[in-house]
Design a protein around this motif. Structure first.
Motif, PDB file in Angstrom:
ATOM      1  N   ALA A 179       0.776  -1.211   0.040  1.00  0.00           N
ATOM      2  CA  ALA A 179       0.055   0.045  -0.021  1.00  0.00           C
ATOM      3  C   ALA A 179       0.856   1.344   0.016  1.00  0.00           C
ATOM      4  O   ALA A 179       0.486   2.004  -0.622  1.00  0.00           O
ATOM      5  CB  ALA A 179      -0.935   0.110   1.201  1.00  0.00           C
ATOM      6  N   ALA A 180       1.982   1.250   0.610  1.00  0.00           N
ATOM      7  CA  ALA A 180       2.879   2.279   0.784  1.00  0.00           C
ATOM      8  C   ALA A 180       3.405   2.588  -0.630  1.00  0.00           C
ATOM      9  O   ALA A 180       3.893   3.714  -1.183  1.00  0.00           O
ATOM     10  CB  ALA A 180       3.844   2.033   1.666  1.00  0.00           C
ATOM     11  N   ARG A 181       3.696   1.402  -1.474  1.00  0.00           N
ATOM     12  CA  ARG A 181       4.307   1.582  -2.645  1.00  0.00           C
ATOM     13  C   ARG A 181       3.264   2.457  -3.771  1.00  0.00           C
ATOM     14  O   ARG A 181       3.589   3.241  -4.443  1.00  0.00           O
ATOM     15  CB  ARG A 181       4.455   0.247  -3.505  1.00  0.00           C
ATOM     16  CG  ARG A 181       5.073   0.354  -4.671  1.00  0.00           C
ATOM     17  CD  ARG A 181       4.975  -1.023  -5.398  1.00  0.00           C
ATOM     18  NE  ARG A 181       5.384  -2.117  -4.500  1.00  0.00           N
ATOM     19  CZ  ARG A 181       5.492  -3.251  -4.949  1.00  0.00           C
ATOM     20  NH1 ARG A 181       4.875  -3.646  -6.064  1.00  0.00           N
ATOM     21  NH2 ARG A 181       5.779  -4.268  -4.362  1.00  0.00           N
ATOM     22  N   GLU A 182       2.004   2.110  -3.289  1.00  0.00           N
ATOM     23  CA  GLU A 182       0.861   2.897  -4.058  1.00  0.00           C
ATOM     24  C   GLU A 182       0.926   4.345  -3.597  1.00  0.00           C
ATOM     25  O   GLU A 182       0.795   5.283  -4.675  1.00  0.00           O
ATOM     26  CB  GLU A 182      -0.574   2.247  -3.911  1.00  0.00           C
ATOM     27  CG  GLU A 182      -1.606   2.916  -4.614  1.00  0.00           C
ATOM     28  CD  GLU A 182      -2.431   4.037  -4.002  1.00  0.00           C
ATOM     29  OE1 GLU A 182      -3.058   4.680  -4.585  1.00  0.00           O
ATOM     30  OE2 GLU A 182      -2.098   4.056  -2.740  1.00  0.00           O
ATOM     31  N   ALA A 183       1.182   4.615  -2.445  1.00  0.00           N
ATOM     32  CA  ALA A 183       1.131   6.183  -2.001  1.00  0.00           C
ATOM     33  C   ALA A 183       2.449   6.806  -2.313  1.00  0.00           C
ATOM     34  O   ALA A 183       2.532   8.082  -2.578  1.00  0.00           O
ATOM     35  CB  ALA A 183       0.989   6.089  -0.668  1.00  0.00           C
ATOM     36  N   SER A 184       3.484   5.883  -2.677  1.00  0.00           N
ATOM     37  CA  SER A 184       4.808   6.735  -2.873  1.00  0.00           C
ATOM     38  C   SER A 184       4.950   7.727  -4.272  1.00  0.00           C
ATOM     39  O   SER A 184       5.315   8.587  -4.245  1.00  0.00           O
ATOM     40  CB  SER A 184       5.794   5.597  -3.070  1.00  0.00           C
ATOM     41  OG  SER A 184       5.607   4.957  -4.243  1.00  0.00           O
ATOM     42  N   ILE A 185       3.894   7.189  -5.171  1.00  0.00           N
ATOM     43  CA  ILE A 185       3.969   8.022  -6.364  1.00  0.00           C
ATOM     44  C   ILE A 185       3.388   9.425  -6.002  1.00  0.00           C
ATOM     45  O   ILE A 185       4.047  10.373  -6.444  1.00  0.00           O
ATOM     46  CB  ILE A 185       3.250   7.461  -7.412  1.00  0.00           C
ATOM     47  CG1 ILE A 185       3.810   6.230  -8.062  1.00  0.00           C
ATOM     48  CG2 ILE A 185       2.721   8.434  -8.328  1.00  0.00           C
ATOM     49  CD1 ILE A 185       4.958   6.664  -8.906  1.00  0.00           C
ATOM     50  N   TYR A 186       2.349   9.487  -5.038  1.00  0.00           N
ATOM     51  CA  TYR A 186       1.650  10.703  -4.680  1.00  0.00           C
ATOM     52  C   TYR A 186       2.590  11.631  -3.790  1.00  0.00           C
ATOM     53  O   TYR A 186       2.396  12.804  -3.865  1.00  0.00           O
ATOM     54  CB  TYR A 186       0.297  10.525  -4.137  1.00  0.00           C
ATOM     55  CG  TYR A 186      -0.687   9.697  -5.128  1.00  0.00           C
ATOM     56  CD1 TYR A 186      -1.046  10.484  -6.202  1.00  0.00           C
ATOM     57  CD2 TYR A 186      -0.821   8.394  -4.903  1.00  0.00           C
ATOM     58  CE1 TYR A 186      -2.000   9.588  -7.134  1.00  0.00           C
ATOM     59  CE2 TYR A 186      -1.643   7.714  -5.896  1.00  0.00           C
ATOM     60  CZ  TYR A 186      -2.155   8.482  -6.944  1.00  0.00           C
ATOM     61  OH  TYR A 186      -2.926   7.740  -7.782  1.00  0.00           O
ATOM     62  N   THR A 187       3.243  10.902  -3.000  1.00  0.00           N
ATOM     63  CA  THR A 187       4.323  11.539  -2.045  1.00  0.00           C
ATOM     64  C   THR A 187       5.340  12.588  -2.742  1.00  0.00           C
ATOM     65  O   THR A 187       5.571  13.694  -2.762  1.00  0.00           O
ATOM     66  CB  THR A 187       4.823  10.629  -1.249  1.00  0.00           C
ATOM     67  OG1 THR A 187       3.754   9.787  -0.540  1.00  0.00           O
ATOM     68  CG2 THR A 187       5.891  11.424  -0.231  1.00  0.00           C
ATOM     69  N   GLY A 188       5.751  11.630  -3.711  1.00  0.00           N
ATOM     70  CA  GLY A 188       6.692  12.332  -4.549  1.00  0.00           C
ATOM     71  C   GLY A 188       6.413  13.407  -5.397  1.00  0.00           C
ATOM     72  O   GLY A 188       7.030  14.505  -5.577  1.00  0.00           O
ATOM     73  N   ILE A 189       5.150  13.297  -6.085  1.00  0.00           N
ATOM     74  CA  ILE A 189       4.697  14.364  -7.130  1.00  0.00           C
ATOM     75  C   ILE A 189       4.283  15.649  -6.081  1.00  0.00           C
ATOM     76  O   ILE A 189       4.270  16.700  -6.409  1.00  0.00           O
ATOM     77  CB  ILE A 189       3.565  13.920  -7.822  1.00  0.00           C
ATOM     78  CG1 ILE A 189       3.188  14.887  -8.827  1.00  0.00           C
ATOM     79  CG2 ILE A 189       2.337  13.487  -6.832  1.00  0.00           C
ATOM     80  CD1 ILE A 189       4.062  15.091  -9.897  1.00  0.00           C
ATOM     81  N   THR A 190       3.724  15.191  -4.825  1.00  0.00           N
ATOM     82  CA  THR A 190       3.191  16.677  -3.900  1.00  0.00           C
ATOM     83  C   THR A 190       4.749  17.242  -3.501  1.00  0.00           C
ATOM     84  O   THR A 190       4.618  18.452  -3.497  1.00  0.00           O
ATOM     85  CB  THR A 190       2.660  16.153  -2.557  1.00  0.00           C
ATOM     86  OG1 THR A 190       1.440  15.229  -3.000  1.00  0.00           O
ATOM     87  CG2 THR A 190       2.144  17.158  -1.824  1.00  0.00           C
ATOM     88  N   ILE A 191       5.700  16.653  -3.205  1.00  0.00           N
ATOM     89  CA  ILE A 191       6.955  17.202  -2.983  1.00  0.00           C
ATOM     90  C   ILE A 191       7.526  18.027  -4.097  1.00  0.00           C
ATOM     91  O   ILE A 191       7.813  19.106  -4.148  1.00  0.00           O
ATOM     92  CB  ILE A 191       8.109  16.310  -2.411  1.00  0.00           C
ATOM     93  CG1 ILE A 191       7.651  15.545  -1.124  1.00  0.00           C
ATOM     94  CG2 ILE A 191       9.419  16.809  -2.387  1.00  0.00           C
ATOM     95  CD1 ILE A 191       8.706  14.562  -0.643  1.00  0.00           C
TER      96      ILE A 191
END
Length: 589
Positions: free
Chosen positions: A304-316
């Motif tokens: 699940a954290a893998r799915e979120a990592s993309i959004y974390t990166g784009i927000t930064i």
């Protein structure tokens, strides 16, 4: 134990269900179980609430409590992100290692950003000024390479009633107080939070008119990407996706790099960490890490954290874009992210789409790539987010759903070819199947800043390469002897283009990164050689006679022989070609 009416009813891997109605809201951050694992609400109806947990759920039991926060799943944005490495939900891995060793302990709670470090803060506004969302209120030298700009949150506006003196402060200190129209006092600290699934606010999306120069000839001169553009690098195992992203990260004309290792092997991410730490930023002479954010979610970390990592990166990335910086995201690889979507979708018992991927795969890929762009920010600065996503189709099959859906939403497609990789031709981008739709948008920039004949030369090169591809099919069937000399010349000059221009050594002192003006001159020299050789062919010279000259190999070796800071040396090659032409005419006059 926390007293709450919300308790676990069912557990299916990272998917948790609560029976009956709850007061949770969609995308709310929750803490699951006695260990208070981080989770997010992803589904609500009158009978149940579904939660996605970003940590290992082994050991969880039905009946354990779930605590809401009334906040969305968000990341902390502030100084300290550069030269740092986070997991998929922005937990600092260096700090976690100090506490729990090589493995992330369940339920570990650490601040994403250091609350104790003192930063040198210089306010850039005064008491009495009126500020709006996105406006810059203070500057902090985050690293030697990057000045961090503290901004008013997008939804805040009002009159400044208090400003700190220049000095050292933590990110938790209040730097500015703003009185809104309704009388509320808003305290602005050195950091802010933002929901990862919500794009940050901008004034306007601008046209793609600036190329992202990478120093790689086959990108800059053949298949360019614009600043704020989106590109895909599909390729099978061993075709050079990661090396290519390293090259772009090191040499691209961009201010910030956000590298997302999404579901990759642990040893590969270790290599990335070690390599990036050793790389020297050619612009500042300091470590490349000083303008890099790394997000690592390896294949053994929770899916699940893998799915979120993309959004974390784009927000930064969007946060630094709002400061007026050009940011490039390397997502390696979006295929592993899509596999995480597929696993979660299966556990949710959703109707599967093609190859088991969820039916909403296309819209999720679109939502990610659409967050790229060259923008006018709320503070009237211009910044961009360029997304370069690696795709890892199984067996190198580009017809699979992730590659096909990605092609729909990117305008730049750098298809890596396993045959080229096996032949040690790097970058292994296939010039026949790859494309860039940014060429027309960027043509004016190339004509103004590089060479007014740049697009004409580019088009002539592509015609030659396509003709070569067709001729090679004939050669495979009946051999090259039957070809007329004019077509044999096409094969010969295409070989010069392939070896002398498209092929590039990532570890060569001169050739690893090439300025765009040298690229343009190299291509012009090759085409000038073709023009003069065509003239000799028209006078009856056989190709075999022409290839006896050393001129073809000499042109191929320009990439090694001409230093990048001595471009005036390139002019001599026109004279060498003329000398080759004159000698042939004299000997057979």
């Amino acid at each position: 134990m926390i007293e709450t009416k919300n308790k676990i009813y069912a557990i299916n891997g990272p998917i948790i269900k609560i029976q009956g109605p709850t007061d949770f809201s969609m995308s709310e951050l929750v803490y699951v179980g006695n260990d208070r694992l981080v989770g997010e609400v992803i589904g609500i109806d009158q009978f149940k609430t579904t939660i996605q947990v970003y940590e290992d759920t082994n050991g969880l039991r039905p009946g354990e409590p779930i605590e809401g926060t009334n906040e969305s799943m968000a990341v902390e944005l502030g100084p300290g992100m550069l030269d740092n490495i986070f997991d998929g939900i922005e937990r600092p891995l260096k700090e976690i290692q100090k506490v729990s060793g090589a493995h992330i302990k369940k339920g570990i709670k650490l601040d994403s950003l250091n609350r104790e470090k003192l930063w040198e803060v210089t306010p850039v506004i005064s008491v009495g000024e009126t500020v709006n969302g996105g406006e810059i209120i203070a500057e902090i030298p985050e690293t030697k390479a990057i000045m961090h700009k503290v901004m008013v949150p997008p939804d805040v506006a009002g009159k400044v009633i208090e400003v700190v003196e220049p000095g050292e402060y933590t990110i938790n200190d209040v730097l500015v107080k703003i009185e809104q129209i309704n009388g509320n006092i808003i305290e602005i600290k050195g950091f802010q939070k933002w929901p990862i699934r919500k794009p940050r606010t901008v004034l306007e999306r601008l046209e793609s008119t600036r190329p992202l120069i990478t120093g790689q000839r086959i990108i800059d001169s053949v298949f360019p990407i614009a600043k704020g553009g989106a590109a895909a690098i599909p390729g099978g195992f061993g075709t050079g996706k990661t090396t290519m992203q390293h090259q772009i990260a090191k040499y691209a004309e961009t201010d910030i790099i956000v590298y997302i290792g999404c579901g990759e092997r642990g040893n590969e991410m270790t290599e990335v960490l070690e390599d990036f730490a050793k790389l020297i930023d050619p612009r500042s002479g300091a470590s490349l890490m000083e303008r890099t954010v790394l997000i690592a979610n390896t294949s053994d970390m929770p899916v699940a954290a893998r799915e979120a990592s993309i959004y974390t990166g784009i927000t930064i990335a969007e946060y630094y874009r709002d400061m007026g910086y050009d940011v490039a995201i390397m997502a390696d690889s979006t295929s592993r992210w899509a596999e995480a979507l597929r696993e979660l979708s299966g556990r949710l018992e959703e109707m599967p789409g093609e190859e088991g991927f969820p039916a909403y795969l296309s819209s999720r890929i679109a939502a990610f790539y659409e967050r790229a762009g060259d923008m006018e920010n709320l503070n009237h600065t211009n910044g961009s987010v360029s997304i370069i996503g690696a795709v890892s189709p199984q067996g190198g099959d580009f017809s699979e759903p992730v590659t096909q859906n990605t092609k729909r939403y990117v305008r730049c497609f750098w298809a890596l070819d396993s045959d080229l990789a096996h032949a040690r031709h790097y970058p292994a981008i296939n010039w026949i199947t790859s494309y860039s739709q940014y060429l027309n948008d960027l043509s004016h920039w190339y004509a103004k800043n590089v060479d007014e004949d740049f697009m004409k030369n580019h088009n002539e090169m592509m015609v030659l390469l396509k003709e070569e591809d067709e001729l090679l099919e004939i050669v495979k069937l009946i051999g090259s002897d039957v070809l007329p000399d004019s077509q044999k010349l096409i094969l010969q000059i295409s070989k010069v283009i392939r070896l002398g221009f498209l092929q590039q050594g990532s570890f060569h002192e001169i050739d690893s990164s090439v300025p765009i003006k040298k690229q343009a001159k190299m291509l012009d020299i090759i085409l000038y050689l073709y023009e003069r050789s065509q003239s000799l062919i028209s006078f009856g010279f056989p190709v075999s006679y022409l290839t006896q000259s050393n001129i073809f190999n000499k042109i191929i070796n320009i990439k090694y022989d001409v230093p990048n800071d001595q471009l005036e040396m390139l002019d001599h090659y026109y004279d060498d070609i003329d000398a080759y032409y004159d000698k042939a005419m004299q000997e057979n006059g």
